[in-house]
Design an enzyme around this catalytic site. Sequence first.
Site, PDB file in Angstrom:
ATOM      1  N   ASP A 165       0.758  -1.240   0.000  1.00 38.96           N
ATOM      2  CA  ASP A 165       0.000   0.000   0.000  1.00 38.96           C
ATOM      3  C   ASP A 165       0.799   1.306   0.000  1.00 38.96           C
ATOM      4  OD1 ASP A 165      -1.690  -2.119   0.514  1.00 38.96           O
ATOM      5  OD2 ASP A 165      -2.819  -1.101   2.075  1.00 38.96           O
ATOM      6  N   GLU A 391       1.224  -9.185  11.623  1.00 35.14           N
ATOM      7  CA  GLU A 391       1.130  -8.894  10.187  1.00 35.14           C
ATOM      8  C   GLU A 391       2.517  -8.880   9.524  1.00 35.14           C
ATOM      9  OE1 GLU A 391      -0.939  -5.230   9.667  1.00 35.14           O
ATOM     10  OE2 GLU A 391      -1.239  -5.527   7.504  1.00 35.14           O
TER      11      GLU A 391
HETATM   12  C1  DGY Z   1      -5.970  -1.681   4.071  1.00 36.34           C
HETATM   13  O1  DGY Z   1      -7.127  -1.345   4.297  1.00 36.34           O
HETATM   14  O2  DGY Z   1      -4.997  -1.288   4.700  1.00 36.34           O
HETATM   15  C2  DGY Z   1      -5.728  -2.676   3.045  1.00 36.34           C
HETATM   16  O3  DGY Z   1      -4.394  -2.957   2.880  1.00 36.34           O
HETATM   17  C3  DGY Z   1      -6.360  -2.329   1.744  1.00 36.34           C
HETATM   18  O4  DGY Z   1      -6.291  -3.472   0.966  1.00 36.34           O
END
Ligand code: DGY
Length: 420
Positions: A165, A391
């Site tokens: 992201d 994560e």
């Molecule tokens: C988030 O909401 O952080 C996700 O990575 C989007 O896919």
Amino acid sequence: MGEGDAIDAEALTEEARRILIENDRGGYTVPSARLYPFQWNWDSVFAAVGWAEFDRDRAWREIDTLLEAQWPSGMLPHIVFWTEESTYFPGPDVWCADRGGTSSSGISQPPVAATVIRRLSEAGGEVSERRFDAIDRWHRWWHTARDPEGRGVMAVVHPWESGRDNLPDWDRPLCAVDISGVGGYSRRDLDVVDQAMRPHKADYDRYLALVQFGVANDWDDERIALGSPFRVADPGVTAILLRAERDLAWMGRTLGRDVTVIEERIARLETGFEQFWNPAAGTYCSFDLLTGAMAEAGTSASFLAPYAGVTDHLDELVDELTAWSERCRFLVPSFDPRHDAFEPLRYWRGPVWSMVNFLIATGLREVGHCHWAERIRSDTRALIGRSGMPESFDPVDGGPVGGPRFTWTAAMWLAWAGRM
Ligand code: DGY
């Protein structure tokens, strides 16, 4: 013996199974209960890799549930909203995208599914015609919707589509995104995870503006390909697709299907991949399709070239990995640790991701760099031994980063890092 070997592997295996079972919503596995309460595309496929270690039918179910959400265009969405949950933003009311018979997001995510289907099939499962056809349609969608010019590189039209992201690569291209119409909104991720580990508001404004752009254009592939203010060629998605195309061709041959068209797509990607080579950086980098500008530093995806079967710059990549290893105790950070934008805690700007490590190590082993493949596996093992199954991980001190009790980290323990 690495430091991960002082750990109680049996207890971790039990814990990993518990995490998958806890995150199971019957047919799909949420990545992490509160942070991501729906089905995420590549998370789910990695979940299947973990499920296959103790419940093969459940592994296939994971993949099949994802395929049920396929759009008529062939696109497999990055989030499928099978239920209603208020703990996530932006939800289905923001995406306004329900082309696959259920609500979903309007973009995709790295196409690891074919590779995992092959893995499950080789371990004794069936390569079904239905799965082959669905994945073939998805791959074709990537080529037509995200590479309409046939350059052999895949564009992402939203940072979320890359799965990575807030990578520094996207910072500059995102500057072109107009945020004047975004309005007020309330993030839910910060209820669960420390702000220091998440993207900034300036990033979120742009993420939302891009969702609004998709909605305003009715999620029409052609209009998005022509008009999206964010179109960046991503070596991560491209390498994963190239590998997946090879595995799809394997599936096709196993079924006695004609794979000529898949082979043509493979050839185009093989030739196209060289466009990512950045001689100044000495590694593979993304580039902005609107301006032509290349990112100036490598990311963990640069090391996915061997996984894609691309070996042209193997020596340079190993030099690069060596340099990174001198900066970080734990490989492989998501971004170049020598660069100013490196942040060991902030999501995709530094942390180590176990499933990316798995892909990188798979490729390095296949091209004969077994030492590095094993180093990456033992680092992942040590990280999980030290910090459990969050994560991601801090590459410098090995601490946990992001959401807790995370599906793909548990899956990677079961299928790879936890195995001796
Ligand atoms: C988030 O909401 O952080 C996700 O990575 C989007 O896919």
